[in-house]
Enzyme design. Structure first.
Site, PDB file in Angstrom:
ATOM      1  N   ARG A 167      14.224 -14.426 -31.355  1.00  0.00           N
ATOM      2  CA  ARG A 167      13.594 -14.359 -32.672  1.00  0.00           C
ATOM      3  C   ARG A 167      14.062 -13.139 -33.456  1.00  0.00           C
ATOM      4  O   ARG A 167      13.978 -13.098 -34.658  1.00  0.00           O
ATOM      5  CB  ARG A 167      12.072 -14.255 -32.525  1.00  0.00           C
ATOM      6  CG  ARG A 167      11.390 -15.564 -32.262  1.00  0.00           C
ATOM      7  CD  ARG A 167       9.899 -15.344 -32.178  1.00  0.00           C
ATOM      8  NE  ARG A 167       9.537 -14.471 -31.072  1.00  0.00           N
ATOM      9  CZ  ARG A 167       8.320 -13.998 -30.857  1.00  0.00           C
ATOM     10  NH1 ARG A 167       7.344 -14.277 -31.697  1.00  0.00           N
ATOM     11  NH2 ARG A 167       8.050 -13.231 -29.813  1.00  0.00           N
ATOM     12  N   TYR A 200      -1.618 -19.460 -22.100  1.00  0.00           N
ATOM     13  CA  TYR A 200      -0.417 -19.177 -21.311  1.00  0.00           C
ATOM     14  C   TYR A 200      -0.379 -20.066 -20.077  1.00  0.00           C
ATOM     15  O   TYR A 200       0.611 -20.756 -19.830  1.00  0.00           O
ATOM     16  CB  TYR A 200      -0.419 -17.702 -20.898  1.00  0.00           C
ATOM     17  CG  TYR A 200       0.869 -17.239 -20.254  1.00  0.00           C
ATOM     18  CD1 TYR A 200       1.970 -16.897 -21.033  1.00  0.00           C
ATOM     19  CD2 TYR A 200       0.992 -17.155 -18.875  1.00  0.00           C
ATOM     20  CE1 TYR A 200       3.147 -16.470 -20.456  1.00  0.00           C
ATOM     21  CE2 TYR A 200       2.174 -16.720 -18.288  1.00  0.00           C
ATOM     22  CZ  TYR A 200       3.249 -16.384 -19.075  1.00  0.00           C
ATOM     23  OH  TYR A 200       4.422 -15.971 -18.515  1.00  0.00           O
ATOM     24  N   ASP A 211      13.882 -18.981 -33.712  1.00  0.00           N
ATOM     25  CA  ASP A 211      12.532 -19.048 -33.159  1.00  0.00           C
ATOM     26  C   ASP A 211      12.372 -20.463 -32.593  1.00  0.00           C
ATOM     27  O   ASP A 211      12.586 -21.438 -33.303  1.00  0.00           O
ATOM     28  CB  ASP A 211      11.540 -18.801 -34.306  1.00  0.00           C
ATOM     29  CG  ASP A 211      10.093 -18.776 -33.835  1.00  0.00           C
ATOM     30  OD1 ASP A 211       9.773 -19.422 -32.809  1.00  0.00           O
ATOM     31  OD2 ASP A 211       9.282 -18.107 -34.499  1.00  0.00           O
TER      32      ASP A 211
END
Lengths: 266, 270
Positions: free
Chosen positions: B43, B167, B68
């Protein structure tokens, strides 16, 4: 405790998302039959109305609310309303899900061609909607130090079953959610488990099985019991995980698949 | 084939996402050092450019492109540029990911408190970004009937770690993507495997490990070797899965965690 006490849910209140048909309806029905006041959340108002009326005729304490679990604000409000009405929330079946359409072996479902917008729509319902349901339910369970959260995963989230990528991935995420969630909520006496069904005869995928009866035979061949399951056969496990009988079961993913996931090799 | 041949990537072309630092950089390094031409994506050009320059200075055939993974068009442009530059794509490492912020035992990370928008942001990168990466890689590999796709998950997707819900759920989802894609792409001679690293010393979470030495100590405590992994220690498994040596390894989820998954850790008091 005798069996009838262990499974008695009199005085408790529960919600079931996607509870107007299929596996969700069996979940709602069995806890209602055992004394639980149940609010069924479902997208399909017509089916919901019919089933709520039918269960009430059987003497069950049942309400319905038309909700798409992907709309978080409405979901939160519906769960809060159910908890408020009964002054408690003991049980949550985060069950709502969709098939995800084209399987991974079809040209439209193969990874190299599948439209990612479709994939995201299924994740929004099956994964994010279930996560949000668990979140909003937990908020009402924590203060009362009691709860049962039951997530509907799938054998397709444990093995590469040939379903859509979005279905398999979302169900894998849900199956894994029980690990951290059961751990975080254990101090509040809120137990979290997942059910991973194998092939059940339901109306999922806009009645795919009803339109393709040959698919029922194909599924049956993959199961040691040589048949698909009826939704009635979900009731025992659903009641176990929702009731006081499961007071030391948490963090589990329970498959209910006629033995199919244990016969993968030869 | 001797070992040298099995792991020789000369003439091959690779793309690694999230390659400007940490584990991703280690993957890019070992692939390039083993002979592959490597496109590094990230990114951030300010971290990417110096690393690309450093690897080039070592004589490695690499290039960098800012992309990205949650921006499909940018990611596609990186894949297209790789094939335009080097003619094909043999290896893709879907590595880019973010930490997801507050863990499940912190007030802000508990399910009853966490903002769902934050959860969605993490899923967009860690899950949808990886799905897009695998899709684009498959598109480039299928015509050549050869490919190695390596997905970077985490042991947080296998057991209850104290990371964020987003996550661990996203890491479980991409493990399953690996199993499914392995099955679907097998007939194209594309092998898809998943690495599930345990605690490794990286800059993830804006340098959270540098800022919180007690977290490093805590992680070390759940590892039989009593230390975190170093990014270099992921190179062996990455090269294996990216190389011709992995011709019959498909759909595997391989923990590289210093044995952390063998331990049960008592929950911390809340």
């Amino acid at each position: 405790m005798k069996a009838n006490q262990m499974f008695d849910m009199t005085g408790q209140a529960g919600i079931v998302t996607g509870g107007a048909s299929g596996i969700g309806l069996a979940m709602a029905e069995v806890i209602a039959e055992h004394g639980c006041a149940v609010t069924i959340l479902d997208m399909n108002g017509e089916t919901l109305e019919r089933e709520v009326a039918r269960l009430r005729d059987l003497g069950c304490n049942v309400e319905g609310a038309v909700v798409n679990v992907a709309e978080f604000d409405k979901l939160e409000a519906a769960i809060a309303a159910a908890a408020k009405q009964h002054g408690r929330l003991d049980v949550c079946f985060a069950n709502a899900g969709m098939s995800g359409g084209a399987g991974m072996f079809t040209p439209e479902g193969a990874i190299e061609t599948l439209p990612l917008e479709n994939y995201r729509k299924v994740i929004a319902v099956n994964q994010n909607g279930a996560f949000a349901t668990a979140k909003f339910a937990a908020q009402h369970m924590i203060p009362r130090k009691y709860g049962r959260i039951v997530l509907t995963a799938s054998v397709a989230g444990l093995y590469a079953e040939g379903t859509s990528y979005s279905y398999g991935m979302s169900k894998a995420a849900i199956a894994h959610l029980v690990a951290p969630l059961s751990r975080q909520l254990a101090p509040h006496n809120v137990l979290v488990n997942a059910i991973a069904p194998g092939p059940f005869i339901t109306h999922i995928g806009d009645g795919y099985l009803q339109k393709n009866p040959a698919a029922i035979d194909r599924w049956a061949e993959m199961v040691p019991l040589h048949r698909m399951a009826t939704t009635e056969e979900m009731k025992g496990l659903a009641l176990l995980l929702a009731s006081p009988a499961s007071s030391y079961i948490t963090g589990e993913v329970v498959t209910i698949d006629g033995g199919s996931s244990k016969m993968r090799l030869f | 084939m001797d070992a040298k041949e099995m792991f020789d990537l000369n003439g091959q072309v690779a793309l690694v996402t999230g390659a400007a630092s940490g584990i991703g950089l280690a993957y890019a390094e070992i692939l390039a050092a083993s002979g592959a031409k490597v496109m590094l994506t990230s990114r951030h050009s300010q971290t990417l450019d110096p690393q690309v320059a450093r690897l080039k200075a070592q004589g490695l055939d690499v290039a960098g492109m800012v992309a990205d993974v949650s921006d499909y068009d940018a990611l596609k442009a990186a894949f297209d540029a790789t094939v335009a530059k080097w003619g094909k794509l043999d290896i893709a490492v879907a590595n880019a990911g973010i930490s997801g912020g507050h863990g499940i035992t912190s007030q802000e990370g508990m399910i009853e408190n966490l903002p769902l928008e934050k959860y969605l942001d993490v899923v967009a990168i860690n899950q949808h970004g990886v799905t897009a990466t695998v899709q684009l890689a498959a598109q480039k590999m299928i015509p050549n009937k050869y490919g190695r796709i390596v997905i970077i998950s985490s042991i947080a997707g296998l057991a209850s770690e104290l990371t964020s819900y987003a996550y661990s759920m996203s890491k479980a989802a991409i493990q399953h993507l690996g199993r499914m894609a392995a099955r679907q792409l097998a007939t194209h001679n594309i092998m898809v495997n998943v690495i599930a690293p345990g605690p490794v010393y990286t800059h993830i979470g804006d340098g959270a490990l540098d800022k919180y030495p007690e977290a490093v100590k805590r992680f070390a405590g759940i590892i039989p070797q009593n230390r975190l992994g170093q990014t270099d220690e992921l190179k062996g498994i990455a090269l294996l899965l990216a190389s011709p040596a992995a011709s019959f390894i498909n759909g595997a989820v391989i923990p590289v965690d210093g044995g952390a998954l063998t331990l049960r850790v008592p929950p911390r008091k809340q």
